[in-house]
Motif scaffolding. Structure first.
Motif, PDB file in Angstrom:
ATOM      1  N   LEU A   6       3.084  10.865   2.105  1.00  0.00           N
ATOM      2  CA  LEU A   6       2.460  10.622   3.495  1.00  0.00           C
ATOM      3  C   LEU A   6       1.098  10.321   3.569  1.00  0.00           C
ATOM      4  O   LEU A   6       0.416   9.579   4.273  1.00  0.00           O
ATOM      5  N   GLU A   7       0.372  10.947   2.537  1.00  0.00           N
ATOM      6  CA  GLU A   7      -0.968  10.987   2.483  1.00  0.00           C
ATOM      7  C   GLU A   7      -1.535   9.556   2.180  1.00  0.00           C
ATOM      8  O   GLU A   7      -2.429   9.086   2.585  1.00  0.00           O
ATOM      9  N   GLN A   8      -0.743   8.629   1.242  1.00  0.00           N
ATOM     10  CA  GLN A   8      -0.937   7.565   0.781  1.00  0.00           C
ATOM     11  C   GLN A   8      -0.536   6.300   1.594  1.00  0.00           C
ATOM     12  O   GLN A   8      -0.694   5.314   1.287  1.00  0.00           O
ATOM     13  N   VAL A   9      -0.030   6.695   2.989  1.00  0.00           N
ATOM     14  CA  VAL A   9       0.628   5.590   3.720  1.00  0.00           C
ATOM     15  C   VAL A   9      -0.619   4.769   4.434  1.00  0.00           C
ATOM     16  O   VAL A   9      -1.562   5.280   4.862  1.00  0.00           O
ATOM     17  N   THR A  10      -0.532   3.647   4.157  1.00  0.00           N
ATOM     18  CA  THR A  10      -1.299   2.633   5.132  1.00  0.00           C
ATOM     19  C   THR A  10      -0.712   2.137   6.375  1.00  0.00           C
ATOM     20  O   THR A  10       0.325   1.427   6.263  1.00  0.00           O
ATOM     21  N   TRP A  11      -1.256   2.742   7.361  1.00  0.00           N
ATOM     22  CA  TRP A  11      -0.608   2.388   8.779  1.00  0.00           C
ATOM     23  C   TRP A  11      -1.204   0.679   8.905  1.00  0.00           C
ATOM     24  O   TRP A  11      -2.647   0.580   9.271  1.00  0.00           O
ATOM     25  N   ASN A  12      -0.225  -0.015   9.549  1.00  0.00           N
ATOM     26  CA  ASN A  12      -0.519  -1.506   9.874  1.00  0.00           C
ATOM     27  C   ASN A  12      -0.713  -1.539  11.384  1.00  0.00           C
ATOM     28  O   ASN A  12       0.192  -1.080  12.108  1.00  0.00           O
TER      29      ASN A  12
END
Lengths: 531, 185
Positions: free
Chosen positions: A378-384
């Motif tokens: 979850l920490e590495q998720v990049t939200w668009n």
């Protein structure tokens, strides 16, 4: 129904060797067990409970009626008691259950005989539940569900605690074998220890529970309280009691309107504080001693102060993960985590999903999620972001809503309502921008993520392997702006909404849809126990 | 408004992809349309619905007139208005609905476009199809048409209902989706 491997094709020898008796014909299974004798008492009380209204009505009618102590009442009450007792005894006498050739067999009924057969590999959830009476009598209610939906397929009420643990172990044995873990059936007679229940991965502290109760979104409660207060006091203030009412309270609260204003404010405060305290107490009572364990490929929850609950959640059957943070929790950097499975049991819990923890502090969230989906970081998720045009849509929507409110207000405020116009525009713009910032989507490895919600922030995490179908839909307004919503449907419960990305550029939505459907297809047929 | 409590981080706020039209890469030839006769089926069933409503409305009005002394409109006017509303919207709607409907059978997915006001483009991965129903109502049968419904796991209602198929087409489609042909696809 899933068209997975029928149970007959499963090698029967995977389990510990057990006699293969064809119980369907001989009528005597390998070992048919019966319910605990406490069933009679519990069933009787349950039946009386469901007739409680009739008994109360009869007593009331008797009390109010002219002929006190009429025979009719006694007949009705004793009728209920006798029928209830008979039903309870019959249930205790008639129910037999056992495990035969990888199937759970339950016989019940004396006149209407029923034999229910549930293949063990079709069992989705096992729920253990004990109320206060159960705990005094040291028994447990067990309910067993398959993916068929609706109610629990089997309800065994009640079993002794040891019997329930043994049954649970036997039912789960199939799955433990699939996971390459030693069967625990032979351990089941031993007293329950933590080691048998698996490794503890989550334990809610008392402060967690207090915080969970304190931050529950009780806006509805407050509004209802305010409405109730207004109804009571408003009527009193306008009615013919107004003068008397005022005189009474003026004496000890000061003169005139100040007194009543103080009273109302005190009432509102009291109500809010009381509601808040109640929700804290409720949360502690409900989730007391919350423990989440992992054993093999199952997660197991246990919680409850008076009524204790225990749920087995097979990891492979989890369809999606949902993270929810109402605004009070967001301020404190906490949230709740829910999982949805393909069975329907959990619908009883509200929202059709199971809480992995009543409250998670944000820094511990990624670790908890990794227990469900190990590959998820979850920490590495990049939200668009979604399309910026969503601000325009939000602006129009909120402005229209604001103008309607203002129009209604102008009935009371007359010309002054005009001053509300700039306020409406500013608020609408702010809300539309906040909505745009809240909306988003992300893709990481084999997961697709969606995010939405200004007040209650929600994040859905769906593994590609659990996607059933994908829709792109457009309202007439969205069509004009070339926007579309992307919806990812899983076999999770139907109560909660599917993961949805709102207001994507239409072309992007369709491209994502095609890619998602392709990847889901590549995982092959949906298996209840799948990847 | 900060979202730093949340997992992950936001990408740059400018849109990642420019907003484009509905330029799906579907070659038009790939799509199939329902049989045109399905419009007549829909129109007929709309007419029957409107007629049933009209009869019920007339009965209600007659009952009402028996009891009440005053009624602002002459007998039958309200019912006829409702009847016409349903009839016209049903007749126009059938055509619009037909024009919105198209479906395609691709290698990996079944793709369907439908909806007049709210438009939907639905993708069902072919490996996720649990079962398929073929059904037909009396009006469908009069025109030699059937409907094919596709189901996936965990859904009670059909995920996609393809209208206006000839029975042979429907059976061919069923074979492709869940029959022996599935494995060669």
């Amino acid at each position: 129904m899933p068209d997975s491997t029928p149970a007959e094709e499963r090698p029967a020898e995977t389990g510990t060797p057990r006699p293969h008796v064809d119980s369907a014909q001989t009528g005597a299974g390998p070992e048919m067990r019966r319910l605990h004798p406490a069933t009679i008492l519990i069933e009787l009380l349950r039946r009386i409970g469901s007739f409680a209204y009739i008994i109360l009505l009869a007593l009331l009618a008797d009390f109010l009626g002219e002929r006190r102590g009429s025979d009719w009442t006694e007949v009705a009450i004793s009728g209920v008691l006798v029928l209830g007792a008979a039903g309870a005894v019959l249930r205790y006498v008639s129910v037999r259950f056992g495990i035969d050739n990888q199937r759970l067999v339950i016989r019940s009924g004396i006149l209407n005989r029923q034999v229910r057969t549930i293949p063990l590999d079709r069992i989705q959830n096992i729920d253990l539940r004990r109320g206060v009476l159960h705990r005094l009598l040291r028994v447990v209610d067990v309910s067993i569900e398959t993916a068929a939906g609706g109610r629990a397929e089997a309800e065994l009420s009640a079993l002794s605690e040891a019997e329930a643990e043994r049954l649970k172990a036997e039912l789960l044995e199939v799955r433990q074998h699939a996971a390459g873990i030693a069967p625990e059936a032979h351990e089941a007679h031993m007293p329950l220890t933590e080691a048998h229940e698996g490794e503890v991965i989550w334990r809610a502290s008392l402060s967690d529970l207090l915080l969970a109760g304190a931050t529950e979104n009780r806006a509805g409660l407050i509004v209802a309280g305010l409405a109730g207060l207004w109804y009571t006091f408003g009527a009193a203030l306008q009615g013919r009691f107004a003068e008397q009412f005022q005189r009474t309270y003026e004496n000890w609260l000061g003169a005139g309107g100040r007194g009543t204003a103080l009273l109302i404010i005190a009432g509102i405060t009291l109500l809010i504080v009381a509601g808040w305290l109640v929700s804290i107490v409720l949360a502690v009572v409900r989730y007391y001693g919350f423990v989440l364990r992992r054993r093999g490929n199952d997660l197991r929850r246990r919680y409850g102060l008076f009524t204790q609950f225990e749920t087995v959640l097979p990891l492979g059957r989890i369809q999606l993960l949902r993270i929810e943070a109402p605004w009070p929790r967001r301020l404190l950097r906490c949230c709740s985590v829910y999982v949805e499975t393909a069975a329907s049991v959990l619908e009883a819990e509200g929202g059709g999903s199971a809480a992995l923890s009543p409250l998670v502090r944000w820094r511990r969230l990624p670790a908890l999620c990794r227990e469900v989906f190990p590959e998820l970081d979850l920490e590495q998720v990049t939200w668009n972001p979604v399309s910026r045009l969503t601000i325009r849509r939000g602006m129009i929507r909120y402005t229209v809503a604001g103008l309607i409110v203002l129009g209604l207000a102008s009935l009371y405020l007359h010309g002054y309502a005009l001053w509300g116009l700039p306020v409406v525009f500013v608020l609408a713009l702010g809300a539309a921008y906040a909505r745009f910032r809240a909306l988003g989507y992300a893709e990481q490895g084999q997961f697709v993520l969606a995010r939405a919600g200004v007040w209650t922030r929600r994040i859905w995490v769906v593994p590609h392997s659990k996607v059933q179908f994908v829709s792109v839909s457009q309202s007439p307004f969205q069509r004009r702006l070339k926007l579309a919503n992307l919806e990812v449907q899983t076999a999770g419960s139907r109560v909660t909404k599917e993961a949805r990305v709102i207001d994507l550029p239409a072309a992007k939505a369709e491209a994502m849809q095609d890619a998602l459907a392709d990847r889901a297809n590549a995982y092959g047929a949906w298996q209840p126990e799948g990847v | 408004m900060s979202s730093d409590w949340e997992p992950g981080h936001d990408a740059a706020l400018s849109p990642a992809t420019p907003d484009q039209g509905t330029a799906s890469g579907d070659a038009p030839a790939e799509f199939h349309l329902p049989h045109p006769a399905v419009r007549t089926v829909w129109m007929l069933s709309a007419t029957f619905t409107a007629a049933a409503l009209g009869v019920a409305g007339l009965l209600l009005e007659a009952l009402w007139l028996q009891r009440a002394t005053s009624w602002p409109l002459p007998f039958g006017v309200l019912t006829i208005a409702v009847f016409l509303l349903f009839l016209v919207s049903g007749l126009l709607g059938a055509d619009l609905r037909y024009r919105a409907w198209q479906y395609a059978l691709r290698h990996t997915v079944v793709l369907a476009h439908f909806g007049v006001i709210w438009r939907t483009r639905r993708c069902v991965p072919r490996s996720r199809i649990q079962h398929v129903d073929i059904e037909s109502g009396p009006i469908d049968r009069a025109f030699g048409l059937v409907k094919l419904s596709i189901f996936t796991a965990g859904t009670i209602a059909a995920v996609v209902v393809i209208p206006g198929l000839s029975p042979t087409d429907a059976e061919l489609l069923r074979e492709r989706l869940v029959g022996a042909e599935r494995d060669h696809a």
